[in-house]
Scaffold this motif. Structure first.
Motif, PDB file in Angstrom:
ATOM      1  N   ALA A   1      -0.467   6.592  11.627  1.00 36.54           N
ATOM      2  CA  ALA A   1       0.877   6.035  11.458  1.00 36.54           C
ATOM      3  C   ALA A   1       1.431   5.490  12.774  1.00 36.54           C
ATOM      4  O   ALA A   1       1.209   6.070  13.837  1.00 36.54           O
TER       5      ALA A   1
ATOM      6  N   ARG B   1       6.957   3.607  12.594  1.00 36.19           N
ATOM      7  CA  ARG B   1       7.663   3.498  11.314  1.00 36.19           C
ATOM      8  C   ARG B   1       6.983   4.322  10.216  1.00 36.19           C
ATOM      9  O   ARG B   1       7.388   4.264   9.069  1.00 36.19           O
TER      10      ARG B   1
ATOM     11  N   MET C   1       4.000   3.689   9.228  1.00 38.18           N
ATOM     12  CA  MET C   1       3.235   2.669   8.520  1.00 38.18           C
ATOM     13  C   MET C   1       1.906   2.433   9.245  1.00 38.18           C
ATOM     14  O   MET C   1       1.715   2.872  10.363  1.00 38.18           O
ATOM     15  N   ARG C   2       1.036   1.689   8.580  1.00 39.77           N
ATOM     16  CA  ARG C   2      -0.229   1.280   9.183  1.00 39.77           C
ATOM     17  C   ARG C   2      -0.733   0.028   8.471  1.00 39.77           C
ATOM     18  O   ARG C   2      -0.232  -0.352   7.424  1.00 39.77           O
ATOM     19  N   ARG C   3      -1.766  -0.550   9.022  1.00 42.56           N
ATOM     20  CA  ARG C   3      -2.358  -1.770   8.478  1.00 42.56           C
ATOM     21  C   ARG C   3      -3.509  -1.416   7.539  1.00 42.56           C
ATOM     22  O   ARG C   3      -4.288  -0.516   7.809  1.00 42.56           O
TER      23      ARG C   3
ATOM     24  N   HIS D   1      -2.224  -5.939   4.379  1.00 48.96           N
ATOM     25  CA  HIS D   1      -1.099  -5.192   3.817  1.00 48.96           C
ATOM     26  C   HIS D   1      -0.620  -4.190   4.861  1.00 48.96           C
ATOM     27  O   HIS D   1      -1.429  -3.463   5.448  1.00 48.96           O
ATOM     28  N   TYR D   2       0.669  -4.164   5.078  1.00 45.00           N
ATOM     29  CA  TYR D   2       1.292  -3.208   5.993  1.00 45.00           C
ATOM     30  C   TYR D   2       2.077  -2.245   5.121  1.00 45.00           C
ATOM     31  O   TYR D   2       3.057  -2.630   4.479  1.00 45.00           O
ATOM     32  N   GLY D   3       1.626  -1.001   5.043  1.00 45.01           N
ATOM     33  CA  GLY D   3       2.265  -0.047   4.144  1.00 45.01           C
ATOM     34  C   GLY D   3       2.280   1.353   4.724  1.00 45.01           C
ATOM     35  O   GLY D   3       1.762   1.608   5.816  1.00 45.01           O
ATOM     36  N   THR D   4       2.835   2.259   3.964  1.00 40.11           N
ATOM     37  CA  THR D   4       2.967   3.633   4.421  1.00 40.11           C
ATOM     38  C   THR D   4       1.609   4.262   4.739  1.00 40.11           C
ATOM     39  O   THR D   4       0.643   4.112   3.991  1.00 40.11           O
ATOM     40  N   ALA D   5       1.559   4.970   5.847  1.00 39.95           N
ATOM     41  CA  ALA D   5       0.335   5.676   6.224  1.00 39.95           C
ATOM     42  C   ALA D   5       0.036   6.814   5.255  1.00 39.95           C
ATOM     43  O   ALA D   5      -1.082   7.318   5.209  1.00 39.95           O
TER      44      ALA D   5
END
Length: 161
Positions: free
Chosen positions: A46, A49, A51-53, A140-144
């Motif tokens: 993470a 934020r 998030m991760r890629r 996509h950049y979304g929650t880890a």
């Protein structure tokens, strides 16, 4: 419909506020999170934020639809075995079928940084190798937290798959 604007200072005065006393959205967002788990954030990759890629792969109907039979069954057995292998390696965080509308057959979400990496992983799948499906790639950049899906899934299935 008419519109009008009120300068921010005028609005603050009208509400009996001073700009100096109103907290900013930034200050509110930067408050420490008492639930933050630095070790978990690091384990899941993470960022600040949470998030991760990822790379999302949309699988669509390909040019070589294989007829029903033993060869098709073997291809799909290989497809599911490949999914299981990639998930066990921590590379595939989720996968599943679509309804087939407009040729959309399924998707993968890979925990990789580049489309090239996702292409190499997708190329290991028998449905791609046989042309049953073709792949479309999207960053996509979304929650880890997605990284926890494979482990959670194992807790939800009553039989080994």
């Amino acid at each position: 419909m008419r519109s009008f604007t009120i300068p921010l200072t005028g609005l603050a005065l009208a509400l009996g506020l001073t700009l100096a006393s109103t907290p900013t959205a930034h200050a509110q967002q930067s408050a420490p999170n008492p639930q933050f788990d630095a070790e978990l954030a690091k384990k899941l990759g993470a960022d600040q934020r949470g998030m991760r890629r990822y790379v999302m792969v949309v699988l669509k109907t390909g040019p070589n639809k294989m007829a029903a039979g033993a060869e098709r069954d073997a291809m799909f057995a290989g497809h599911f075995a490949n999914i299981k292998k990639l998930a066990a390696e921590g590379l595939l965080v989720t996968a599943g079928p679509f309804d087939g509308v407009d040729g959309w057959r399924g998707m993968f979400i890979f925990a990789v940084n580049s489309i090239a990496e996702a292409q190499a992983l997708t190329a290991t799948d028998p449905v791609i190798q046989n042309g049953e499906m073709v792949a479309e790639y999207h960053i996509h950049y979304g929650t880890a937290a997605l990284m926890e899906i494979p482990a959670l899934h194992q807790k939800l299935t009553p039989t080994l798959q």
